[in-house]
Design a protein around this motif. Structure first.
Motif, PDB file in Angstrom:
ATOM      1  N   TYR A 153       5.189  12.669  -7.485  1.00  0.00           N
ATOM      2  CA  TYR A 153       4.659  13.526  -6.432  1.00  0.00           C
ATOM      3  C   TYR A 153       3.668  14.558  -6.952  1.00  0.00           C
ATOM      4  CZ  TYR A 153       3.924  16.840  -2.876  1.00  0.00           C
ATOM      5  OH  TYR A 153       3.284  17.660  -2.002  1.00  0.00           O
ATOM      6  N   PHE A 154       4.030  15.253  -8.049  1.00  0.00           N
ATOM      7  CA  PHE A 154       3.149  16.342  -8.498  1.00  0.00           C
ATOM      8  C   PHE A 154       1.782  15.832  -8.902  1.00  0.00           C
ATOM      9  CE2 PHE A 154       3.115  15.563 -13.025  1.00  0.00           C
ATOM     10  CZ  PHE A 154       4.247  14.780 -13.201  1.00  0.00           C
ATOM     11  N   TRP A 155       1.770  14.621  -9.429  1.00  0.00           N
ATOM     12  CA  TRP A 155       0.509  14.023  -9.869  1.00  0.00           C
ATOM     13  C   TRP A 155      -0.378  13.729  -8.663  1.00  0.00           C
ATOM     14  CZ3 TRP A 155      -2.793  13.880 -13.394  1.00  0.00           C
ATOM     15  CH2 TRP A 155      -3.668  12.808 -13.591  1.00  0.00           C
ATOM     16  N   LEU A 156       0.227  13.141  -7.638  1.00  0.00           N
ATOM     17  CA  LEU A 156      -0.537  12.858  -6.423  1.00  0.00           C
ATOM     18  C   LEU A 156      -1.051  14.158  -5.810  1.00  0.00           C
ATOM     19  CD1 LEU A 156      -1.179  10.394  -4.422  1.00  0.00           C
ATOM     20  CD2 LEU A 156       0.518  11.509  -2.985  1.00  0.00           C
ATOM     21  N   ALA A 175       0.439  16.316   4.240  1.00  0.00           N
ATOM     22  CA  ALA A 175      -0.094  14.951   4.098  1.00  0.00           C
ATOM     23  C   ALA A 175       0.447  14.290   2.834  1.00  0.00           C
ATOM     24  CB  ALA A 175      -1.620  14.990   4.069  1.00  0.00           C
ATOM     25  N   THR A 176       0.500  15.059   1.728  1.00  0.00           N
ATOM     26  CA  THR A 176       0.988  14.443   0.488  1.00  0.00           C
ATOM     27  C   THR A 176       2.474  14.097   0.608  1.00  0.00           C
ATOM     28  OG1 THR A 176       1.325  16.641  -0.419  1.00  0.00           O
ATOM     29  CG2 THR A 176      -0.692  15.500  -1.051  1.00  0.00           C
ATOM     30  N   ILE A 177       3.244  14.952   1.295  1.00  0.00           N
ATOM     31  CA  ILE A 177       4.668  14.631   1.482  1.00  0.00           C
ATOM     32  C   ILE A 177       4.799  13.333   2.271  1.00  0.00           C
ATOM     33  CG2 ILE A 177       6.828  15.334   2.565  1.00  0.00           C
ATOM     34  CD1 ILE A 177       5.999  18.224   2.175  1.00  0.00           C
ATOM     35  N   ILE A 178       4.039  13.242   3.357  1.00  0.00           N
ATOM     36  CA  ILE A 178       4.153  12.062   4.217  1.00  0.00           C
ATOM     37  C   ILE A 178       3.744  10.802   3.455  1.00  0.00           C
ATOM     38  CG2 ILE A 178       3.237  10.956   6.291  1.00  0.00           C
ATOM     39  CD1 ILE A 178       3.082  13.740   7.545  1.00  0.00           C
ATOM     40  N   VAL A 179       2.611  10.905   2.755  1.00  0.00           N
ATOM     41  CA  VAL A 179       2.115   9.712   2.064  1.00  0.00           C
ATOM     42  C   VAL A 179       3.130   9.203   1.041  1.00  0.00           C
ATOM     43  CG1 VAL A 179       0.418   8.992   0.331  1.00  0.00           C
ATOM     44  CG2 VAL A 179      -0.338  10.084   2.432  1.00  0.00           C
ATOM     45  N   THR A 180       3.803  10.140   0.353  1.00  0.00           N
ATOM     46  CA  THR A 180       4.721   9.662  -0.682  1.00  0.00           C
ATOM     47  C   THR A 180       6.080   9.246  -0.124  1.00  0.00           C
ATOM     48  OG1 THR A 180       5.259  11.956  -1.102  1.00  0.00           O
ATOM     49  CG2 THR A 180       3.779  10.897  -2.663  1.00  0.00           C
ATOM     50  N   ILE A 237      -5.397  17.895  -4.643  1.00  0.00           N
ATOM     51  CA  ILE A 237      -6.056  19.211  -4.752  1.00  0.00           C
ATOM     52  C   ILE A 237      -7.433  19.049  -5.386  1.00  0.00           C
ATOM     53  CG2 ILE A 237      -5.970  21.418  -5.943  1.00  0.00           C
ATOM     54  CD1 ILE A 237      -2.937  21.357  -5.573  1.00  0.00           C
ATOM     55  N   ALA A 238      -7.479  18.234  -6.424  1.00  0.00           N
ATOM     56  CA  ALA A 238      -8.759  18.042  -7.112  1.00  0.00           C
ATOM     57  C   ALA A 238      -9.774  17.370  -6.198  1.00  0.00           C
ATOM     58  CB  ALA A 238      -8.550  17.202  -8.377  1.00  0.00           C
ATOM     59  N   ALA A 239      -9.307  16.429  -5.391  1.00  0.00           N
ATOM     60  CA  ALA A 239     -10.241  15.638  -4.608  1.00  0.00           C
ATOM     61  C   ALA A 239     -10.679  16.350  -3.333  1.00  0.00           C
ATOM     62  CB  ALA A 239      -9.610  14.293  -4.267  1.00  0.00           C
ATOM     63  N   PHE A 240      -9.732  17.044  -2.694  1.00  0.00           N
ATOM     64  CA  PHE A 240     -10.042  17.531  -1.343  1.00  0.00           C
ATOM     65  C   PHE A 240     -10.288  19.027  -1.241  1.00  0.00           C
ATOM     66  CE2 PHE A 240      -7.395  13.695  -0.592  1.00  0.00           C
ATOM     67  CZ  PHE A 240      -8.402  12.920  -0.035  1.00  0.00           C
ATOM     68  N   THR A 241     -10.000  19.783  -2.313  1.00  0.00           N
ATOM     69  CA  THR A 241     -10.233  21.218  -2.187  1.00  0.00           C
ATOM     70  C   THR A 241     -11.311  21.624  -3.171  1.00  0.00           C
ATOM     71  OG1 THR A 241      -8.649  21.865  -3.867  1.00  0.00           O
ATOM     72  CG2 THR A 241      -7.795  21.533  -1.650  1.00  0.00           C
ATOM     73  N   ILE A 297       0.834  -1.202   0.000  1.00  0.00           N
ATOM     74  CA  ILE A 297       0.000   0.000   0.000  1.00  0.00           C
ATOM     75  C   ILE A 297       0.867   1.250   0.000  1.00  0.00           C
ATOM     76  CG2 ILE A 297      -1.669   1.342   1.331  1.00  0.00           C
ATOM     77  CD1 ILE A 297      -2.792  -1.355   2.346  1.00  0.00           C
ATOM     78  N   THR A 298       1.827   1.314   0.928  1.00  0.00           N
ATOM     79  CA  THR A 298       2.665   2.518   0.994  1.00  0.00           C
ATOM     80  C   THR A 298       3.564   2.620  -0.233  1.00  0.00           C
ATOM     81  OG1 THR A 298       4.259   1.293   2.311  1.00  0.00           O
ATOM     82  CG2 THR A 298       2.707   2.663   3.499  1.00  0.00           C
ATOM     83  N   THR A 299       4.045   1.482  -0.715  1.00  0.00           N
ATOM     84  CA  THR A 299       4.911   1.527  -1.898  1.00  0.00           C
ATOM     85  C   THR A 299       4.145   2.033  -3.106  1.00  0.00           C
ATOM     86  OG1 THR A 299       5.837  -0.485  -0.971  1.00  0.00           O
ATOM     87  CG2 THR A 299       6.694   0.221  -3.078  1.00  0.00           C
ATOM     88  N   PHE A 300       2.864   1.682  -3.172  1.00  0.00           N
ATOM     89  CA  PHE A 300       2.029   2.161  -4.267  1.00  0.00           C
ATOM     90  C   PHE A 300       2.005   3.687  -4.285  1.00  0.00           C
ATOM     91  CE2 PHE A 300      -2.241   3.713  -5.394  1.00  0.00           C
ATOM     92  CZ  PHE A 300      -2.242   3.399  -6.739  1.00  0.00           C
ATOM     93  N   PHE A 301       1.789   4.278  -3.107  1.00  0.00           N
ATOM     94  CA  PHE A 301       1.739   5.745  -3.048  1.00  0.00           C
ATOM     95  C   PHE A 301       3.104   6.359  -3.342  1.00  0.00           C
ATOM     96  CE2 PHE A 301      -2.207   5.038  -0.653  1.00  0.00           C
ATOM     97  CZ  PHE A 301      -3.027   5.866  -1.400  1.00  0.00           C
TER      98      PHE A 301
END
Lengths: 326, 358
Positions: free
Chosen positions: A148-151, A197-202, A156-160, A139-143
């Motif tokens: 990074y920019f795509w995620l 959050a995006t930094i941590i996830v990736t 941004i599209a999903a949460f804002t 799961i984490t490897t997938f993210f």
């Protein structure tokens, strides 16, 4: 202690080398700052101004290169990094003073969190290898494998958007004046949630994987078997024996990651229009703002050195084998 | 697959003296079809104050046996069958070690059975001081002691093994190999266990250091009166040091006898081969001879007696049937337990009179 002194001397030398290179590189490039500034403000600077600019930059003094170098070191010691072309005549140091805290807070905190979370999960996954906890790995490897920019754009599209709690850009609400008051800090925190959050996830997968593998390796060491045979509690064996030894390589990695906080994450700031050093660097490159670029590079170099020095200290504290009595 | 029949009835006088009774213990690596049996059907009794030597080549299953009986096997190792019964000296009920729950096992470990490992280099946690490693085990088992008492005990333990107390503040990498092994021995005695398992404790040390360590250990054993399971491939060491010796081959015990008897008159051809593969420490010179071939692969043990492809005396039944461990000249159930006080047993067709029973 001798080891410590050796490291310190090494870092001071490296810092001096970086500063010196920073001095010579612009002098090796053709042209001078006045020409660059004229090019920057094409047609907006009168010919009379050229002379005053030359005086302002100190180019009328005809100093030898060595004297220039000495006065450059003196300037640095006073924190004077020159004047930004683009936001003329703001000094580079004030531009940095504005953007550096944002980057250090956002990316620094996110890096520390990512390291802490990844390492902790890594210990658990490594200790309970073969159990359901292994599911965390893919799961984490997938993210981590998503660019990074795509995620970030997806996030941004999903949460804002309209009506969302999370803002899509900026470091704080444009209506607020930066300062140490509740409203501003709350707004800054809110703006930092999604980028952090995006930094941590990736990045969490790297820590997790490294730690897991080390825990698996260390678990088969004799001293871990001895710890089991001693009838110590599972927790004590896992943390005091396995994890304590397994985290040593991660500490070096963490030092490097901290060093890259200032320079390595302009993508985050770019996507989220976050007012940090990365964004500043991107615009400085776009506007050929050489003094600013130079200042930023110097700060990046010094922060890498400082972080590595801290990692060395941490390693000395954690691994007695690196302490040399003498 | 077991030919060995266990019979508690034949135990004689020293049943009360037994500290640890292993019967029919088998250890597998892996489960199901692909399981590899590393130890099969081992029965041993360790008596109070005795040094039981366990000898064999690499891969004969001697360490696996030790890990199996202390439940320290790392996956995929599993105890397939058998029992390990510990008899506490204080008259309380015998303990079935293999059936202990986690908490019970934790209490049992080190307090009753401690282990000295093969490579002292790696048996100490490199990032903790000696004092921390000596006191954490005391803390875990004796929560009533305060910090000062624990340190005092650690100091005393180092004294026992002849290490100055100021070494408490050292890290393992600051000690020599011999010192580390002595620290491990001191640590093993921290809770005054009744059994100490020594897994090749001197293999990584030079000969002088081996002597020193064994001298320390012999002295302590006389003083503290614990039983020892001594695992090594160095039969010459055992001959001097052990009371009884069990020889393992291919996961089975092939011969068990008092040390002097094994030395003077080994019955199993494998024991004989082992004895002739090293120079005697004392006594007349003699010719050295190796055992031809190499240890068997436990994934595909030879049929019958696992030793027969390498055995100079192999004959007709060896390849067909697994020989039973029994008193020499006899065969069949009950003979093995005759191995009590001084008697011996061997698993070899050469020494089985009634070959038709199998």
């Amino acid at each position: 202690m001798r080891y410590f002194a050796q490291r310190l001397v090494f870092y001071v030398f490296t810092a001096w080398a970086a500063v010196t290179i920073n001095f010579f590189v612009p002098r090796l490039t053709p042209g001078n700052p006045v020409d660059s500034l004229i090019a920057e403000y094409q047609g907006q600077i009168s010919t009379q101004a050229v002379h005053s600019l030359t005086v302002l930059f100190g180019l009328d003094k005809q100093q030898g290169i060595f004297q220039q170098y000495i006065s450059y070191l003196g300037q640095l010691a006073r924190g004077d990094l020159g004047i930004s072309f683009h936001s003329f005549p703001t000094p580079v140091s004030s531009v940095l003073a504005q953007s550096l805290p944002w980057t250090v807070c956002l990316v620094g905190v996110a890096t520390v969190l990512s390291f802490a979370i990844g390492t902790l999960l890594g210990v658990i996954v490594g200790w309970r290898r073969g159990s359901l906890a292994d599911m965390l790995m893919p799961i984490t490897t997938f993210f981590a494998s998503i660019p990074y920019f795509w995620l970030a754009l997806l996030a941004i599209a999903a949460f804002t958007g309209v009506g969302s709690f999370l803002p899509s850009a900026g470091g704080y609400d444009p209506g607020l004046v930066p300062g140490w008051n509740g409203a501003f800090v709350a707004s800054a925190l809110k703006h930092s949630l999604l980028p952090a959050a995006t930094i941590i996830v990736t990045s969490v997968a790297g820590w997790l994987m490294g730690m897991r593998n080390m825990v698996v390796t260390v678990s088969s060491e004799d001293y871990v078997t001895v710890a089991h045979a001693k009838g110590l509690s599972e927790r004590r064996v896992m943390l005091g024996y396995a994890a304590r030894n397994a985290m040593l390589p991660s500490v070096s990695g963490f030092g490097m990651a901290l060093g890259l906080v200032v320079g390595g994450t302009f993508l985050v700031e770019y996507v989220f229009s976050y007012p940090g050093v990365g964004l500043e660097l991107v615009s400085a490159i776009g506007q050929k703002d050489y003094p600013l670029m130079q200042g930023i590079f110097l700060v990046i170099t010094l922060s890498v050195l400082a972080a590595n020095f801290l990692a060395d200290l941490a390693y000395m504290a954690l691994d007695p084998r690196t302490r040399r009595e003498g | 697959m077991t030919l060995h029949v266990d019979e508690p009835a034949a135990q004689h006088a020293d049943a009360d003296e037994a500290v640890l009774r292993i019967s029919g213990l088998s250890v597998d690596y892996g489960v199901g079809e692909r399981a590899v049996r590393a130890v099969s059907d081992v029965s041993l009794t360790l008596r109070r104050g005795e040094v039981l030597g366990l000898a064999g080549e690499s891969g004969s299953g001697k360490s696996t046996l030790a890990y199996g009986l202390t439940r320290l096997l790392a996956p995929p190792g599993v105890v397939a069958c058998g029992t390990v019964i510990y008899h506490p000296g204080d008259g309380s009920e015998p303990v079935d070690v293999l059936a202990l729950d986690h908490a019970g096992l934790r209490r049992f470990r080190w307090a009753q059975t401690s282990i000295v490992f093969q490579a002292a280099m790696n048996a100490l946690n490199p990032v903790d001081k000696i004092s921390a490693q000596l006191t954490d085990v005391i803390k875990a088992h004796r929560p009533d002691l305060d910090r000062a008492a624990r340190i005092a005990r650690a100091r005393e333990l180092l004294g026992l093994v002849g290490i100055p107390a100021d070494r408490l503040d050292s890290y393992p990498h600051q000690l020599s190999g011999g010192m580390r092994q002595r620290v491990m021995i001191g640590m093993a005695l921290a809770l005054e266990p009744r059994i100490v398992i020594m897994d090749e404790p001197t293999t990584a040390l030079d000969v002088v250091m081996q002597r020193q360590i064994l001298a320390v250990f012999t002295r302590l054993r006389k003083r503290l009166d614990f039983s020892v399971v001594f695992i090594t491939h160095d039969l010459s060491l055992l001959v001097e040091f052990a009371d009884r010796i069990a020889i393992m081959y291919g996961g089975r015990i092939v011969e068990e006898a008092p040390a002097a008897q094994i030395y003077r008159d080994p019955l199993h051809p494998y024991s004989d081969g082992l004895l002739h593969s090293f120079p005697a420490l004392r006594g007349p010179r003699r010719e050295l001879a190796g055992i031809p071939g190499s240890p068997p692969d436990p994934r595909s043990l030879p049929s019958g007696c696992a030793f027969h492809p390498r055995c100079p005396k192999a004959f007709d039944p060896c390849a067909r049937e697994v020989p039973i461990l029994g008193a020499p000249g006899e065969a069949g159930p009950g003979a093995a337990q005759g191995a009590g006080g001084g008697a011996r047993s061997v698993a070899c067709w050469l020494h089985t009179s009634d070959r038709s029973t199998a």
